[in-house]
Design a protein around this motif. Structure first.
Motif, PDB file in Angstrom:
ATOM      1  N   ILE A 166       1.090  -1.287  -0.001  1.00 24.94           N
ATOM      2  CA  ILE A 166       0.051  -0.056  -0.079  1.00 24.94           C
ATOM      3  C   ILE A 166       0.953   1.218   0.033  1.00 24.94           C
ATOM      4  N   SER A 167       0.858   1.993  -1.150  1.00 21.61           N
ATOM      5  CA  SER A 167       1.853   2.995  -1.128  1.00 21.61           C
ATOM      6  C   SER A 167       1.233   4.027  -2.318  1.00 21.61           C
ATOM      7  N   LEU A 196       1.318  12.048  -9.668  1.00 22.43           N
ATOM      8  CA  LEU A 196       1.064  11.509  -8.674  1.00 22.43           C
ATOM      9  C   LEU A 196       0.455  10.018  -8.715  1.00 22.43           C
ATOM     10  N   GLY A 197       0.861   9.062  -7.937  1.00 21.96           N
ATOM     11  CA  GLY A 197       0.675   7.679  -8.088  1.00 21.96           C
ATOM     12  C   GLY A 197       0.291   6.968  -6.913  1.00 21.96           C
ATOM     13  N   LEU A 217      -5.430  -2.289  -6.856  1.00 23.81           N
ATOM     14  CA  LEU A 217      -5.776  -0.819  -7.277  1.00 23.81           C
ATOM     15  C   LEU A 217      -4.789  -0.131  -7.523  1.00 23.81           C
ATOM     16  N   GLN A 218      -4.623   0.549  -8.624  1.00 32.61           N
ATOM     17  CA  GLN A 218      -3.475   1.414  -8.995  1.00 32.61           C
ATOM     18  C   GLN A 218      -3.895   2.544  -9.795  1.00 32.61           C
ATOM     19  N   GLY A 219      -3.267   3.683  -9.708  1.00 32.12           N
ATOM     20  CA  GLY A 219      -3.476   4.777 -10.679  1.00 32.12           C
ATOM     21  C   GLY A 219      -2.502   5.715 -10.736  1.00 32.12           C
ATOM     22  N   GLU A 220      -2.759   6.813 -11.424  1.00 32.47           N
ATOM     23  CA  GLU A 220      -1.751   8.011 -11.349  1.00 32.47           C
ATOM     24  C   GLU A 220      -2.443   9.037 -12.255  1.00 32.47           C
ATOM     25  N   MET A 221      -1.927  10.444 -11.874  1.00 32.50           N
ATOM     26  CA  MET A 221      -2.320  11.538 -12.486  1.00 32.50           C
ATOM     27  C   MET A 221      -1.002  12.241 -12.772  1.00 32.50           C
ATOM     28  N   THR A 222      -0.949  12.875 -14.228  1.00 37.06           N
ATOM     29  CA  THR A 222       0.342  13.643 -14.386  1.00 37.06           C
ATOM     30  C   THR A 222      -0.238  15.079 -14.674  1.00 37.06           C
ATOM     31  N   ASP A 223       1.098  15.932 -14.500  1.00 41.52           N
ATOM     32  CA  ASP A 223       1.123  17.258 -14.760  1.00 41.52           C
ATOM     33  C   ASP A 223       0.097  17.861 -13.913  1.00 41.52           C
ATOM     34  N   LEU A 224       0.158  17.823 -12.613  1.00 43.84           N
ATOM     35  CA  LEU A 224      -0.812  18.415 -11.741  1.00 43.84           C
ATOM     36  C   LEU A 224      -0.550  19.981 -11.197  1.00 43.84           C
ATOM     37  N   THR A 225      -1.210  20.633 -11.019  1.00 43.17           N
ATOM     38  CA  THR A 225      -1.241  22.080 -10.759  1.00 43.17           C
ATOM     39  C   THR A 225      -2.295  22.274  -9.627  1.00 43.17           C
ATOM     40  N   LEU A 226      -1.862  22.624  -8.235  1.00 45.23           N
ATOM     41  CA  LEU A 226      -2.622  22.516  -6.991  1.00 45.23           C
ATOM     42  C   LEU A 226      -2.248  23.803  -6.533  1.00 45.23           C
TER      43      LEU A 226
END
Length: 520
Positions: A166-167, A196-197, A217-226
């Motif tokens: 779990i990471s 973010l993964g 269960l896995q996933g990721e988002m790229t090019d994040l702006t927060l």
């Protein structure tokens, strides 16, 4: 709900604090003193071992703990052991904060029973520079990566190793923050990240005899702006969320991302009492947004993803399903605090340009009698209402559950948008209703509602005729529905394009395009 919200808020506040800790033009020792004061404002008790080496201050065994309110006799606590950090005087009025490469951490709490989560976090290339003035602290940071992994769970039954992984991980991070100190803390932050993964990979085939199986269960988002902000006036107890919100506590954030991916695979082995099961899901998107805020007026939440692909398969499905969508959106506006004044609420959902899988069309319309256009559904509802209880007060909500009372009442309700497009037909509408809570409805034991609505039906008669010819609807029902629509609707722009203006009076009288419709 409240206990989980308090726990998440406590964790979030701690992370915000770590992202923007100290003061400029101060020694590392003075910076650490400010750091402790800043964290204490969020309700944390800080303990640590420090060693002052002149221009370097080492902080080790850093622990942040917080008591959560007593809810139904369960006095909760949360404690985080965050390892250590190093504060270095840069000689130019700024301080550099660095973290060790890999640090064990633990999160302990108490609700119904004591528990501890043990894990580790690691950073590469992390550096934070702290500057500004004591009343306006500025920070900037960069990091090649930040990763966190859960290793074991400890409770009264003993220690259980995570049967897998779990990471979570972020890469290519940089950001800034500003803390204004004036009768409290006002914090603004911005951050970008390349990725973010997350990963949950559990194999319980040998450790759980009751439900042996695997979950990935896995996933990721790229090019994040927060972007984020938070306001915390002096003296507020954030563990009492209702009091904190009334006292001026508020927070908000927004996020944009470039691409997204989510995958899930679940398999459960057969046992003596159940058959084997499996389920798989995969989705991708080409960008999206998220925005959320919380304050004394309530919470606002909205998320949108664009250009989606979705694939689902499983043992309970007759065949795999694959589809695409142009947009998926969900929004919510909800008051949280009891008030004598009416407050806005609302929700919205959009599923735009959803492609119906060919295998479904083959079962429904093998002859191709219907247009196989993408399906679109949009619904947006808003209104005014008032709460009788604080939704963030667990005690009040428990009492409400015992008495069975209503949490509030609605004064006005609007359908701002209704749109359904499918199989060559289009239904669109709006509505505006007033609710009189002091008067019973002529139609039942609920408050009286009255107002207006407008509908536009395009291609509906044609769709009904096709469904009848295909045998999916009985022809007598098709003729009845088509006759009612034609009789009550007014022609709009075409032969199969009708509109209707509906008025519901306070006394239960109903008119459609000025024609009275008997309901009683």
């Amino acid at each position: 709900m409240t206990y989980r919200l308090l726990t998440l808020t406590a964790l979030a506040a701690g992370q915000v604090a770590l992202a923007a800790p100290a003061q400029a033009e101060m020694s590392p020792a003075d910076s650490w003193a400010f750091y402790q004061e800043y964290l204490s404002a969020f309700g944390y008790e800080i303990t640590a071992d420090t060693s002052d080496e002149g221009s370097v201050l080492r902080v080790e065994n850093l622990t942040m703990s917080m008591d959560l309110p007593d809810i139904d006799g369960n006095a909760g606590t949360i404690s985080m052991n965050m390892g250590g950090l190093i504060l270095t005087d840069m000689g130019d009025g700024t301080t550099r904060l660095t973290l060790p490469g890999t640090v064990p951490f633990s999160v302990s709490g108490k609700a119904q029973e004591d528990f501890t989560l043990n894990g580790e976090y690691s950073t590469t290339g992390f550096e934070m520079i702290i500057g500004g003035t004591p009343d306006a602290v500025d920070t900037s940071f960069v990091a090649d990566s930040f990763a966190m992994r859960l290793l074991e769970f400890v409770d009264s039954d003993g220690t259980e190793q995570v049967p897998g992984e779990i990471s979570a991980r972020m890469e290519g991070m940089e950001g800034t923050s500003t803390i204004l100190v004036d009768g409290g803390y006002s914090i603004t932050q911005d951050m970008t990240a390349a990725m973010l993964g997350y990963l949950v990979d559990i194999d319980a085939r040998e450790t759980d005899s009751d439900s042996p199986g695997i979950l990935n269960l896995q996933g990721e988002m790229t090019d994040l702006t927060l972007d984020g902000d938070m306001t915390l006036p002096t003296g507020l107890d954030v563990t009492d969320m209702a009091v904190a919100l009334r006292g001026g506590y508020a927070m908000g954030m927004s996020m944009d991302f470039g691409t997204g991916r989510t995958e899930m695979r679940f398999e459960q082995d057969a046992t003596e009492t159940q058959d084997a099961e499996s389920f798989g899901f995969r989705s991708t998107s080409q960008g999206g947004t998220f925005a959320g805020s919380m304050g004394d007026t309530g919470i606002e939440y909205g998320t949108t993803s664009t250009d989606l692909t979705i694939a689902v398969q499983g043992s309970d499905l007759p065949f795999p399903v694959e589809t695409t969508a142009g947009e998926a959106h969900f929004g919510l506006t909800l008051p949280l605090l009891a008030s004598d004044d009416a407050t806005e609420f609302g929700t919205s959902i959009t599923l735009a340009d959803v492609a119906v899988p060919d295998m479904l069309w083959a079962g429904i319309d093998p002859q191709g009698s219907l247009p196989h256009d993408p399906v679109t559904l949009k619904l947006a509802i808003s209104g005014l209402g008032r709460l009788f209880v604080d939704l963030v007060d667990e005690t009040q909500m428990a009492q409400l559950g015992e008495t069975g009372g209503a949490p509030g009442e609605v004064d006005a309700l609007k359908i701002d948008e209704l749109l359904l497009e499918a199989a060559g037909a289009r239904i669109a509408g709006t509505a505006d209703l007033t609710v009189d809570n002091a008067a019973p409805s002529p139609f039942g034991p609920f408050p009286n509602a009255f107002g207006t609505a407008d509908l536009r039906l395009t291609g509906v008669n044609g769709l009904l005729s096709n469904l009848g010819n295909m045998g999916l609807l009985p022809m007598p029902q098709v003729m009845m529905f088509s006759g009612m629509i034609t009789q009550l609707g007014e022609p709009a722009d075409g032969p199969d394009d009708l509109k209707a203006h509906i008025v519901m009076g306070p006394g239960g009288d109903l008119t459609v395009n000025g024609n009275p419709i008997p309901l009683q």
